[in-house]
Scaffold this active site. Sequence first.
Site, PDB file in Angstrom:
ATOM      1  CG  ASP A 158      51.521  75.022  61.611  1.00 46.84           C
ATOM      2  OD1 ASP A 158      52.173  73.969  61.738  1.00 46.84           O
ATOM      3  OD2 ASP A 158      51.178  75.723  62.574  1.00 46.84           O
ATOM      4  CG  MET A 200      54.493  70.509  64.898  1.00 48.45           C
ATOM      5  SD  MET A 200      55.808  71.735  64.753  1.00 48.45           S
ATOM      6  CE  MET A 200      56.694  71.462  66.291  1.00 48.45           C
TER       7      MET A 200
END
Length: 762
Positions: A158, A200
């Site tokens: 991330d 994501m």
Amino acid sequence: MDADVTPVRLGVLTSGGDAQGMNAAVRAVVRTALFNGAQPYAIHEGWQGAVDGGSRIAPMKADDVGGIISRGGTIIGTARSKDFRERAGRLRAAKNLIETGIDRLVVIGGDGSLTGTNLFRTEWPSLLAELVENGEISQELADAHPKLRIAGMVGSIDNDLVGADSTIGADSALHRIIEAIDALSSTAAAHRRSFVVEVMGRHCGYLPLMAAIAGGCDYVLVPEEPPREGWEDQMATSLRAGRLAGRRDSLVIVAEGARDRSGNPITADHVKSVIEDKLGEDARVTILGHVQRGGTPSAYDRWMSTALGYHAALEVINAGPDEVPKIIAVKGNRVTKLPLMEAVEKTHEVAHLVDTGQFTAAVKSRGDSFYQMLRMFGLISMPPAADAPTTGDRIAIVHVGGLAPGMNPAVRAAVRLGTASGHTMLGVTGGMPGLMDGKVAELTWGDVDSWMSEGGSMLGTRRSVPSREQFYAIGRAMETHEIDALIIIGGFNAYLTGHALVEERERFPAFRIPIVCVPASIDNNLPGSEMSIGADSAVNNAVSALDGVRLSASAASRCFVAETMGRMCGFLALTSGLAAGAGRVYLNEYGVRLADLTNDVTAVTNAFASGRRYFLALRNEKASDFYNTDFLARMFEAEADGLYDVRQLVLGHIQQGGSPSPADRVLATRLLAHAIDDISKQLAIGTSEGRYVGMVEDAPRSFPISHMMDAIDIDHRRPRQQWWLEMAPILAAVRDMEEAPEPKPKVAPTAEERRRQRRAHR
């Protein structure tokens, strides 16, 4: 180290979700520890392994991490341990660690794992006291290990660590996303279809935003900046405008954690229904899911994770008893240290800012580059209105020098951002000779639509620097085409060309315009920028080829001597060597000496005699005028004595080929945004400076081209200061070969020293 002195023992574990590049970090920790006389232990299955103990805490040798740098996942396993969340589990973990003699830990994981690690550190004295009170360990053992020293690395695709530019796995995940987007774009264009891609990013919009920019997408939804009410109409307007400007497909990126300003989730299916309802178009949804975590790590996630692991190991080995625990992180291509809990708390704060409606603060907390790129995306993705005001200024773009992947994204960014600023953008085909021949044409927003993923150079490029005799023809061409500013994108010859044009302004009034040079060279040898457009792609291309070479050695014991491009700049060779697990790298900056080669041959021969099956020596193409690739291969072969085969590999122009990497697409966009902004400001106030732009510590900057010669070593065609040379000692620590004497880099003379030398020879 004395034989009766117990070596420092440190543990390394990976916890939480896996991320590509974790293996490279583990490998670096293990080998750096051994190189510095410490004993590393692998703690298998994350914190659960510490709780369970036994065989899950195992000593590591150099060979245990051999060949893992190219593998995804983590060879020592990872898990989210429920037991470790309870004090009873942490008590068992402390007992297992202290009985093994481990009081130093390198932990690779997310913010949850690092928070748990810090809690374990603070509880350590009380945990040992309880173990002593229970009779499970002796007081002497507790006294020998009174403190737990820790260092953390964030393994998270991330890229959500506040204060850092990149986390382990983020670059590889972006590669996976862009591979999918490039593939989807071609099929979407064939059917004039829309695709909605979910990526994501629960609380962090890095992956969706950078994927939208690097993938040339039309719209993006990120967690930090929820869209305003009525966003569905705004998105439909944007997609419709793109189609009217010539786009055959529409691509929308949605973060898995995207929400509206009321906190309601925005799903990919909802976006799909909006497109179908408001545009009447066929739309498809693709959810990439865990494919983003998988696969081979990118070159960057190998060499940078290696650097992080190296520094993390040194951090815990050298840490004092009262050392504040650190996260070893990346800032502007450099390894930096962040106070662990301060960085974790700032990371947690972002979600709170979003939940409380402080969206601008949430975006800015991600850093200036994230904030600027989010604002820039709207300019790149939305075509200007037909009645948008124009400045009347004409900006030409030309390539000079060798080909570099990322040149096309650079032109695309320049055209779209220049058009958004009201300028007329011109493309010059065929470099400076093309300019002299009048090969100049306007480029519109739609003309460059598909250029983001294209390798090569749609405008073409030429290496030649104009001669004094050609300046008149160049000036006439610039006057004929009414060029008000010039962007030169390319390598060392591009910079020499820009410098020459500025120097000739007294004789040629046509050159009295803003001239900006932008670095695009796989050699990464240009002043004022830590990275050049194309360098990341070239390293990925080289490492991909070297991975194939390693596989060929599985059938036989084999030594490879490979040659990279780079001329007299060793960036490609060193970073490719770190990423591919090379045993030796020969650079022009250090030179090649016969005594070192003799030591290398002896070390390699001994290694194969001890069971090694593969060895890679990497040579920068201009490392030595005398000891070329063929000489090195024959030298190793002469001493093989049947222990191993020797093969040569000259990587050549494969390093310049293929689609540009995501990092190069983003870099091209950022640099050209800075160049356009520089030119726009100059045109607005009537100045005509010559500049070169670059990325320094993750921030674009401009430098006066009149001072360029002071920043370069002209004889070696490279900057006088090369930041990446700081990584050279890492290679010596992470390879498992007998160490050769460390060479010293050659120091280039200054401009004043060269003048004195010339005067002395007269």
